[in-house]
Design a protein around this motif. Sequence first.
Motif, PDB file in Angstrom:
ATOM      1  N   SER A  27      11.696  -8.739  -9.877  1.00 27.65           N
ATOM      2  CA  SER A  27      11.401  -8.898 -11.308  1.00 27.65           C
ATOM      3  C   SER A  27      10.669  -7.677 -11.853  1.00 27.65           C
ATOM      4  CB  SER A  27      10.570 -10.161 -11.525  1.00 27.65           C
ATOM      5  OG  SER A  27      11.269 -11.300 -11.071  1.00 27.65           O
ATOM      6  N   ILE A  28      11.332  -6.538 -11.801  1.00 21.59           N
ATOM      7  CA  ILE A  28      10.680  -5.278 -12.159  1.00 21.59           C
ATOM      8  C   ILE A  28      10.367  -5.178 -13.638  1.00 21.59           C
ATOM      9  CG2 ILE A  28      11.583  -4.000 -10.192  1.00 21.59           C
ATOM     10  CD1 ILE A  28      13.823  -2.991 -12.009  1.00 21.59           C
ATOM     11  N   PHE A  29      11.025  -5.995 -14.464  1.00 22.77           N
ATOM     12  CA  PHE A  29      10.750  -5.959 -15.892  1.00 22.77           C
ATOM     13  C   PHE A  29       9.316  -6.370 -16.189  1.00 22.77           C
ATOM     14  CE2 PHE A  29      10.594 -10.516 -16.312  1.00 22.77           C
ATOM     15  CZ  PHE A  29      11.413 -10.982 -15.304  1.00 22.77           C
ATOM     16  N   SER A  30       8.689  -7.075 -15.248  1.00 20.27           N
ATOM     17  CA  SER A  30       7.326  -7.571 -15.457  1.00 20.27           C
ATOM     18  C   SER A  30       6.270  -6.533 -15.106  1.00 20.27           C
ATOM     19  CB  SER A  30       7.081  -8.826 -14.606  1.00 20.27           C
ATOM     20  OG  SER A  30       7.083  -8.502 -13.227  1.00 20.27           O
ATOM     21  N   ILE A  31       6.695  -5.409 -14.551  1.00 23.33           N
ATOM     22  CA  ILE A  31       5.730  -4.421 -14.070  1.00 23.33           C
ATOM     23  C   ILE A  31       5.268  -3.509 -15.194  1.00 23.33           C
ATOM     24  CG2 ILE A  31       5.359  -2.481 -12.526  1.00 23.33           C
ATOM     25  CD1 ILE A  31       7.445  -3.701 -10.653  1.00 23.33           C
ATOM     26  N   ASN A  32       3.976  -3.420 -15.361  1.00 21.35           N
ATOM     27  CA  ASN A  32       3.387  -2.408 -16.231  1.00 21.35           C
ATOM     28  C   ASN A  32       2.612  -1.410 -15.380  1.00 21.35           C
ATOM     29  OD1 ASN A  32       4.283  -2.965 -18.939  1.00 21.35           O
ATOM     30  ND2 ASN A  32       3.108  -4.855 -18.793  1.00 21.35           N
ATOM     31  N   ALA A  33       1.406  -1.729 -15.029  1.00 25.34           N
ATOM     32  CA  ALA A  33       0.631  -0.800 -14.219  1.00 25.34           C
ATOM     33  C   ALA A  33       1.000  -0.914 -12.743  1.00 25.34           C
ATOM     34  CB  ALA A  33      -0.859  -1.072 -14.393  1.00 25.34           C
ATOM     35  N   MET A  34       0.824   0.174 -12.044  1.00 27.58           N
ATOM     36  CA  MET A  34       0.987   0.207 -10.591  1.00 27.58           C
ATOM     37  C   MET A  34      -0.235   0.909 -10.014  1.00 27.58           C
ATOM     38  SD  MET A  34       5.049   1.184 -10.346  1.00 27.58           S
ATOM     39  CE  MET A  34       5.361   0.441  -8.733  1.00 27.58           C
ATOM     40  N   GLY A  35      -0.578   0.561  -8.811  1.00 28.56           N
ATOM     41  CA  GLY A  35      -1.785   1.160  -8.259  1.00 28.56           C
ATOM     42  C   GLY A  35      -1.777   1.211  -6.752  1.00 28.56           C
ATOM     43  N   TRP A  36      -2.732   1.948  -6.234  1.00 33.39           N
ATOM     44  CA  TRP A  36      -2.964   2.038  -4.798  1.00 33.39           C
ATOM     45  C   TRP A  36      -4.395   1.617  -4.506  1.00 33.39           C
ATOM     46  CZ3 TRP A  36       0.717   3.009  -1.216  1.00 33.39           C
ATOM     47  CH2 TRP A  36       1.920   3.591  -1.648  1.00 33.39           C
ATOM     48  N   TYR A  37      -4.553   0.767  -3.532  1.00 31.57           N
ATOM     49  CA  TYR A  37      -5.855   0.371  -3.013  1.00 31.57           C
ATOM     50  C   TYR A  37      -5.892   0.733  -1.534  1.00 31.57           C
ATOM     51  CZ  TYR A  37      -7.620  -2.250  -7.014  1.00 31.57           C
ATOM     52  OH  TYR A  37      -8.114  -2.601  -8.249  1.00 31.57           O
ATOM     53  N   ARG A  38      -7.076   0.735  -0.980  1.00 29.01           N
ATOM     54  CA  ARG A  38      -7.202   0.946   0.461  1.00 29.01           C
ATOM     55  C   ARG A  38      -8.338   0.079   1.011  1.00 29.01           C
ATOM     56  NH1 ARG A  38      -9.480   7.205   0.521  1.00 29.01           N
ATOM     57  NH2 ARG A  38     -11.607   6.760  -0.238  1.00 29.01           N
ATOM     58  N   PRO A  87     -11.657  12.381   7.157  1.00 30.50           N
ATOM     59  CA  PRO A  87     -11.700  11.209   8.044  1.00 30.50           C
ATOM     60  C   PRO A  87     -12.072   9.924   7.302  1.00 30.50           C
ATOM     61  CG  PRO A  87     -12.677  13.091   9.143  1.00 30.50           C
ATOM     62  CD  PRO A  87     -12.391  13.526   7.738  1.00 30.50           C
ATOM     63  N   GLU A  88     -12.889  10.033   6.278  1.00 30.29           N
ATOM     64  CA  GLU A  88     -13.287   8.839   5.531  1.00 30.29           C
ATOM     65  C   GLU A  88     -12.164   8.272   4.668  1.00 30.29           C
ATOM     66  OE1 GLU A  88     -14.898  11.785   5.660  1.00 30.29           O
ATOM     67  OE2 GLU A  88     -15.837  12.267   3.720  1.00 30.29           O
ATOM     68  N   ASP A  89     -11.035   8.965   4.594  1.00 34.12           N
ATOM     69  CA  ASP A  89      -9.870   8.419   3.905  1.00 34.12           C
ATOM     70  C   ASP A  89      -9.074   7.475   4.807  1.00 34.12           C
ATOM     71  OD1 ASP A  89      -9.413  11.661   2.450  1.00 34.12           O
ATOM     72  OD2 ASP A  89     -10.235   9.879   1.458  1.00 34.12           O
ATOM     73  N   THR A  90      -9.452   7.404   6.056  1.00 36.71           N
ATOM     74  CA  THR A  90      -8.768   6.516   6.991  1.00 36.71           C
ATOM     75  C   THR A  90      -8.884   5.070   6.540  1.00 36.71           C
ATOM     76  OG1 THR A  90      -9.094   7.987   8.880  1.00 36.71           O
ATOM     77  CG2 THR A  90      -8.751   5.651   9.358  1.00 36.71           C
ATOM     78  N   ALA A  91      -7.741   4.417   6.389  1.00 40.14           N
ATOM     79  CA  ALA A  91      -7.719   3.043   5.891  1.00 40.14           C
ATOM     80  C   ALA A  91      -6.275   2.548   5.888  1.00 40.14           C
ATOM     81  CB  ALA A  91      -8.282   2.963   4.476  1.00 40.14           C
ATOM     82  N   VAL A  92      -6.129   1.272   5.626  1.00 36.93           N
ATOM     83  CA  VAL A  92      -4.819   0.725   5.300  1.00 36.93           C
ATOM     84  C   VAL A  92      -4.667   0.839   3.783  1.00 36.93           C
ATOM     85  CG1 VAL A  92      -3.332  -1.304   5.307  1.00 36.93           C
ATOM     86  CG2 VAL A  92      -4.850  -0.862   7.254  1.00 36.93           C
ATOM     87  N   GLN A 118      -0.839   2.152   7.347  1.00 37.65           N
ATOM     88  CA  GLN A 118      -2.031   2.764   7.943  1.00 37.65           C
ATOM     89  C   GLN A 118      -2.009   4.274   7.762  1.00 37.65           C
ATOM     90  OE1 GLN A 118      -4.759   1.264   9.732  1.00 37.65           O
ATOM     91  NE2 GLN A 118      -5.577   3.347   9.517  1.00 37.65           N
ATOM     92  N   VAL A 119      -3.118   4.791   7.274  1.00 43.14           N
ATOM     93  CA  VAL A 119      -3.334   6.236   7.202  1.00 43.14           C
ATOM     94  C   VAL A 119      -4.572   6.548   8.038  1.00 43.14           C
ATOM     95  CG1 VAL A 119      -3.948   8.176   5.729  1.00 43.14           C
ATOM     96  CG2 VAL A 119      -2.270   6.493   4.933  1.00 43.14           C
TER      97      VAL A 119
END
Length: 123
Positions: A27-38, A87-92, A118-119
């Motif tokens: 249902s891509i019509f419903s997408i407005n914002a997209m984001g990245w979390y870790r 190194p502190e960027d290590t996360a999922v 995983q990064v």
Amino acid sequence: QVQLVESEGGLVQAGGSLRLSCAASGSIFSINAMGWYRQAPGKQRELVAGITRGGSANYADSVKGRFTISRDNAKNTVYLQMNSLKPEDTAVYYCATSSAALMPQSPRNYDYWGQGTQVTVSS
């Protein structure tokens, strides 16, 4: 329903670069914002960057100047270019989508989430 498929993360040395992608389907019509979390072990999930459909972006202070979020609306894909990794960027890392018209301010404002990738940044 929106399905999100993230690219593989990986292991990179400090100072290196990595690009993540996340493709949306359904249902891509419903997408407005997209984001990245870790989320790092023992820590809460935190915002990395978000981007509206129009291209306005915001970043966590810890990644400003090093990470760039972008999206291709035609491909329903969001990207995260990560440079000068530490190194502190290590996360999922998780991508997420929101139907909200404005930039979401909380994980609760995101409707769908990817499976996480995983990064790991070695020193």
